[in-house]
Scaffold this motif. Structure first.
Motif, PDB file in Angstrom:
ATOM      1  N   LEU A 316      92.262 151.021  52.266  1.00  0.00           N
ATOM      2  CA  LEU A 316      91.353 149.913  52.531  1.00  0.00           C
ATOM      3  C   LEU A 316      90.619 150.166  53.834  1.00  0.00           C
ATOM      4  CD1 LEU A 316      93.314 146.540  51.919  1.00  0.00           C
ATOM      5  CD2 LEU A 316      91.487 147.487  50.515  1.00  0.00           C
ATOM      6  N   SER A 317      89.385 149.687  53.927  1.00  0.00           N
ATOM      7  CA  SER A 317      88.678 149.724  55.210  1.00  0.00           C
ATOM      8  C   SER A 317      89.210 148.609  56.098  1.00  0.00           C
ATOM      9  CB  SER A 317      87.176 149.532  54.986  1.00  0.00           C
ATOM     10  OG  SER A 317      86.927 148.206  54.530  1.00  0.00           O
ATOM     11  N   ARG A 318      88.864 148.666  57.376  1.00  0.00           N
ATOM     12  CA  ARG A 318      89.307 147.595  58.280  1.00  0.00           C
ATOM     13  C   ARG A 318      88.723 146.250  57.854  1.00  0.00           C
ATOM     14  NH1 ARG A 318      91.791 147.720  62.996  1.00  0.00           N
ATOM     15  NH2 ARG A 318      91.364 149.952  63.275  1.00  0.00           N
ATOM     16  N   VAL A 319      87.443 146.245  57.494  1.00  0.00           N
ATOM     17  CA  VAL A 319      86.807 145.001  57.062  1.00  0.00           C
ATOM     18  C   VAL A 319      87.501 144.450  55.823  1.00  0.00           C
ATOM     19  CG1 VAL A 319      84.696 144.003  56.107  1.00  0.00           C
ATOM     20  CG2 VAL A 319      84.562 145.515  58.085  1.00  0.00           C
ATOM     21  N   ALA A 320      87.798 145.328  54.872  1.00  0.00           N
ATOM     22  CA  ALA A 320      88.474 144.883  53.647  1.00  0.00           C
ATOM     23  C   ALA A 320      89.877 144.357  53.955  1.00  0.00           C
ATOM     24  CB  ALA A 320      88.541 146.030  52.645  1.00  0.00           C
ATOM     25  N   MET A 321      90.585 144.998  54.884  1.00  0.00           N
ATOM     26  CA  MET A 321      91.907 144.527  55.288  1.00  0.00           C
ATOM     27  C   MET A 321      91.817 143.112  55.857  1.00  0.00           C
ATOM     28  SD  MET A 321      94.426 145.956  58.349  1.00  0.00           S
ATOM     29  CE  MET A 321      93.143 145.715  59.594  1.00  0.00           C
ATOM     30  N   GLU A 322      90.881 142.898  56.766  1.00  0.00           N
ATOM     31  CA  GLU A 322      90.737 141.599  57.400  1.00  0.00           C
ATOM     32  C   GLU A 322      90.352 140.527  56.380  1.00  0.00           C
ATOM     33  OE1 GLU A 322      87.932 142.193  60.525  1.00  0.00           O
ATOM     34  OE2 GLU A 322      89.260 143.491  61.695  1.00  0.00           O
TER      35      GLU A 322
END
Length: 379
Positions: A316-322
């Motif tokens: 996952l990307s950081r944005v997707a994680m958040e």
């Protein structure tokens, strides 16, 4: 501590959410550091009642609840300041355990799994730059790919980050204080009671080793009008409820002074600040009268871990994680918090609390419905 020491996850705050997250992360093979400003074991202001929805999860962390002979609570009693009362079976129920024991047990489990735990250390700031966090403390600076704030109801970082609930105009759900005692009293193991008084309410339930937890919430204004004296306030205000008067006069205190906390807010909070994921009370706090804050903190750590692990595995990307964390957290808890704030507004003004209890008394199914709305299923 050298600047080039790097971790997968840095956790600021070693309460239930932070410790549970550190254990899950270490079991998954991630390198974890956790900062806690106190030194274990220690007492926290907490009602020390956990919904049974969390039993299996806590045992999965390694806590042998089944062997600890803990009191199982399946009855609820609510009283108004005038002494009117409601008694109701709890569909799900819960169990009692002190934070002194549970936090320390989780701390030992985390240490045994290789989590680096720095106690007696306060984090001053967290910076995010070039996909890494720099965690600033009295020990120096460490870096991590993920940073998690599990620092409780209010911290220096909340102030530093100028979070809206800190800066906003004081509202009805702001500026409460909490007071907790462990007492020795003849109290049924299966009962949790919620005794209301002017501008507050007091929860009482059994914990381990035959002890009873007495924890109450009231406004800072209530304490101020009694000269800042907890003893004077208890005498003048809490004892106006006949049930509380009897308990407070019979109880033997098991430690010298109460544990206290101030400036508690139940206003909405953000779940992400400067890319730091916020779990437990740092991300959102249910009103204590709902009796489910400990379960929410533990469950929230699981939701955070389920978002963090795929990110650290580059799935996952950081944005997707958040986005994933915020979405599942709100799906799981937003309604509970809304109901908790709604119910909280009926408690405080003496006449309103008396009327609310009187109105609910003939309709026990409504009490069960409210309790159900503030609790969840096993996870």
């Amino acid at each position: 501590m050298a600047y080039n020491v790097s971790y997968d996850i840095a956790i600021v705050g070693g309460g239930l959410a932070g410790l549970a997250l550190s254990i899950q992360s270490a079991k998954a093979g991630f390198k974890v550091i956790l900062f806690e400003k106190e030194v274990y074991p220690f007492h926290r202001v907490c009602g020390e009642y956990i919904s049974l929805e969390s039993w299996d999860f806590i045992e999965s962390l390694g806590v042998p609840l089944s062997k600890m002979q803990l009191p199982i609570v399946n009855k609820l009693m609510v009283t108004a300041p005038n002494g009117n009362s409601i008694e109701q079976p709890l569909d799900l129920g819960g169990f009692g355990i002190s934070r002194h024991q549970l936090d320390h047990t989780l701390y030992q489990l985390a240490k045994d799994l290789g989590v680096r735990i720095e106690t007696g250390v306060k984090v001053d700031d967290i910076h995010f730059e070039n996909a890494l966090f720099s965690i600033h403390s009295s020990l120096g600076i460490v870096q991590s790919r993920v940073a998690v704030g599990s620092f409780g109801k209010r911290s220096n970082l909340d102030v530093k980050w100028k979070r809206p609930f800190i800066l906003g105009k004081q509202k009805q759900l702001d500026n409460f204080i909490g007071v907790k005692y462990h007492i020795d009293i003849d109290w049924p193991n299966d009962l949790i009671a919620l005794h209301n008084f002017k501008d507050g309410y007091c929860g009482i339930s059994a914990i381990e080793a035959g002890k009873t937890c007495l924890c109450y919430l009231t406004t800072a204004h209530n304490l101020k009008t009694h000269g800042g004296s907890i003893a004077f306030m208890e005498e003048a205000v809490l004892k106006a409820n006949p049930y509380l008067k009897s308990i407070l006069e019979k109880a033997v205190h098991l430690y010298e002074a109460p544990v206290t906390i101030a400036q508690i807010s139940f206003e909405r909070k953000s779940l992400i600040e400067n890319h730091v994921l916020l779990v437990g009370d740092a991300g959102g706090m249910i009103t204590p009268l709902c009796g489910n804050g400990m379960s929410m903190a533990l469950h929230g750590s699981k939701l955070a871990f389920e978002a963090i692990a795929p990110f650290l595995r580059n799935e996952l990307s950081r944005v997707a994680m958040e986005q994933h964390y915020a979405r599942v957290w709100n799906k799981t808890f937003a309604q509970r918090l809304t109901v908790g704030r709604w119910v909280q507004r009926f408690f405080g003004k003496t006449w309103m609390t008396n009327a609310f209890i009187a109105a609910l008394k003939p309709f026990p199914f409504l009490v069960r419905a409210i309790v159900k709305q503030t609790h969840g299923e096993g996870y």
